[in-house]
Design a protein around this motif. Structure first.
Motif, PDB file in Angstrom:
ATOM      1  N   UNK A  96       0.857  -1.186   0.000  1.00 31.57           N
ATOM      2  CA  UNK A  96       0.000   0.000   0.000  1.00 31.57           C
ATOM      3  C   UNK A  96       0.890   1.232   0.000  1.00 31.57           C
ATOM      4  N   UNK A  97       0.285   2.365  -0.370  1.00 34.07           N
ATOM      5  CA  UNK A  97       1.042   3.610  -0.437  1.00 34.07           C
ATOM      6  C   UNK A  97       0.192   4.740   0.125  1.00 34.07           C
ATOM      7  N   UNK A  98       0.823   5.570   0.945  1.00 28.13           N
ATOM      8  CA  UNK A  98       0.163   6.757   1.482  1.00 28.13           C
ATOM      9  C   UNK A  98       0.890   7.993   0.970  1.00 28.13           C
ATOM     10  N   UNK A  99       0.164   8.880   0.291  1.00 33.97           N
ATOM     11  CA  UNK A  99       0.740  10.142  -0.148  1.00 33.97           C
ATOM     12  C   UNK A  99       0.539  11.182   0.952  1.00 33.97           C
ATOM     13  N   UNK A 100       1.621  11.847   1.344  1.00 34.81           N
ATOM     14  CA  UNK A 100       1.552  12.838   2.409  1.00 34.81           C
ATOM     15  C   UNK A 100       1.754  14.264   1.891  1.00 34.81           C
ATOM     16  N   UNK A 122       8.339  24.509 -13.741  1.00 36.90           N
ATOM     17  CA  UNK A 122       7.452  23.897 -12.737  1.00 36.90           C
ATOM     18  C   UNK A 122       7.633  22.385 -12.654  1.00 36.90           C
ATOM     19  N   UNK A 123       7.532  21.864 -11.431  1.00 35.38           N
ATOM     20  CA  UNK A 123       7.589  20.419 -11.196  1.00 35.38           C
ATOM     21  C   UNK A 123       6.507  20.042 -10.184  1.00 35.38           C
ATOM     22  N   UNK A 124       6.043  18.794 -10.303  1.00 37.81           N
ATOM     23  CA  UNK A 124       5.151  18.221  -9.299  1.00 37.81           C
ATOM     24  C   UNK A 124       6.007  17.474  -8.283  1.00 37.81           C
ATOM     25  N   UNK A 125       5.798  17.731  -7.008  1.00 39.14           N
ATOM     26  CA  UNK A 125       6.535  17.051  -5.944  1.00 39.14           C
ATOM     27  C   UNK A 125       5.556  16.193  -5.153  1.00 39.14           C
ATOM     28  N   UNK A 126       5.880  14.924  -5.062  1.00 37.63           N
ATOM     29  CA  UNK A 126       5.016  13.968  -4.360  1.00 37.63           C
ATOM     30  C   UNK A 126       5.841  13.248  -3.304  1.00 37.63           C
ATOM     31  N   UNK A 127       5.342  13.208  -2.070  1.00 37.08           N
ATOM     32  CA  UNK A 127       6.021  12.503  -0.986  1.00 37.08           C
ATOM     33  C   UNK A 127       5.046  11.532  -0.332  1.00 37.08           C
ATOM     34  N   UNK A 128       5.583  10.510   0.292  1.00 32.76           N
ATOM     35  CA  UNK A 128       4.710   9.567   0.968  1.00 32.76           C
ATOM     36  C   UNK A 128       5.469   8.392   1.539  1.00 32.76           C
ATOM     37  N   UNK A 129       4.696   7.365   1.910  1.00 35.47           N
ATOM     38  CA  UNK A 129       5.232   6.145   2.496  1.00 35.47           C
ATOM     39  C   UNK A 129       4.787   4.938   1.683  1.00 35.47           C
ATOM     40  N   UNK A 159      -5.743   7.259  -8.646  1.00 35.53           N
ATOM     41  CA  UNK A 159      -5.302   5.870  -8.752  1.00 35.53           C
ATOM     42  C   UNK A 159      -4.475   5.388  -7.566  1.00 35.53           C
ATOM     43  N   UNK A 160      -3.781   6.317  -6.891  1.00 36.76           N
ATOM     44  CA  UNK A 160      -2.899   5.920  -5.808  1.00 36.76           C
ATOM     45  C   UNK A 160      -1.661   5.185  -6.276  1.00 36.76           C
ATOM     46  N   UNK A 161      -1.371   5.251  -7.581  1.00 35.79           N
ATOM     47  CA  UNK A 161      -0.258   4.511  -8.164  1.00 35.79           C
ATOM     48  C   UNK A 161       0.496   5.398  -9.137  1.00 35.79           C
ATOM     49  N   UNK A 162       1.823   5.455  -8.984  1.00 31.25           N
ATOM     50  CA  UNK A 162       2.639   6.238  -9.914  1.00 31.25           C
ATOM     51  C   UNK A 162       2.559   5.631 -11.315  1.00 31.25           C
TER      52      UNK A 162
END
Length: 238
Positions: A96-100, A122-129, A159-162
């Motif tokens: 599972x993945x959690x985006x923070x 510009x860039x999109x920044x995504x962090x999580x566990x 989607x919760x998926x890269x």
């Protein structure tokens, strides 16, 4: 001799309960006070039993948090095509993945160089566990070029998926172009996210993923707790 027998019995009882699955990997054991009350001993005796379990690698203590059951390190392949869900599912665990964090901002020089875009673009920044059976296996930060992938955050949220989000943006396949691995010490904030002790060893993997045409689509940094993950590198089909 009596005291030695008592702490050994406590050690063996807890070890057997861990082996039987009463306490799953990552689970917190009862407090020293609770264990002392359960076995009718003082906390020093309990502490001695827990220390021997830690020496055997069955448990580990986190300062201020308690004692937790250790998990056997998970082999995590680093190949040209690395997909977190696929890797973890292959071990029989539930990924599972959690985006923070998701935000769009201007690229710093290192990000611009890695993604081959203009500084300040510009860039999109995504962090999580990333988790396996609810236990954190990695913390990550991914940076994507916003101009070529304007709708990526919406697809990630949906989607919760890269992988699926990139597919929705027209990137049907991507591969790892470069990877740099280093050993670090976990800072308190990162340790809290990964549920490990501050100062514990972590493995940091910095990579660039490219699309079928060789254009960078992701500049990522992933932090793995060394006690839970063994990184393996092997060639895979192109």
């Amino acid at each position: 001799m009596a005291r030695t027998t008592i702490w050994q019995e406590i050690r063996d009882t807890l070890g057997d309960e861990i082996a039987r699955g009463h306490y799953r990997p990552g689970a917190k054991l009862p407090s020293e006070a609770a264990l002392a009350a359960r076995f009718g001993v003082n906390r020093h005796t309990v502490r001695h039993a827990l220390a021997t379990l830690a020496e055997a690698g069955l448990v580990h203590a986190r300062r201020g948090a308690g004692v937790f059951v250790s998990a056997a390190p998970t082999d995590y392949p680093l190949g040209r095509r690395v997909r977190f869900h696929q890797n973890i599912s292959a071990t029989g665990r539930i990924p599972s993945r959690n985006f923070t964090r998701m935000e769009t901002r201007l690229a710093d020089p290192a990000e611009a160089e890695a993604l081959r875009i203009d500084p300040g673009a510009p860039v999109h920044v995504v962090e999580g566990l990333s988790l396996a059976d609810g236990l954190p296996l990695a913390a990550f930060r991914s940076v994507f070029p916003a101009t070529s992938l304007p709708d990526l955050p919406a697809h990630l949220a949906h989607t919760g998926s890269v992988t699926r989000a990139l597919q929705a943006c027209g990137v049907t396949d991507y591969t790892r172009a470069t990877t740099r691995i280093s050993a670090q010490i976990a800072a308190p904030t990162l340790a809290m996210k990964l549920q490990i002790g501050a100062g514990a060893a972590i493995l940091c993997a910095t990579s660039v993923n490219v699309d079928a045409a060789g254009h960078p689509v992701e500049f990522g940094t992933t932090w793995f707790p060394a006690e839970r993950v063994t990184l393996t590198v092997s060639p895979d089909p192109a």
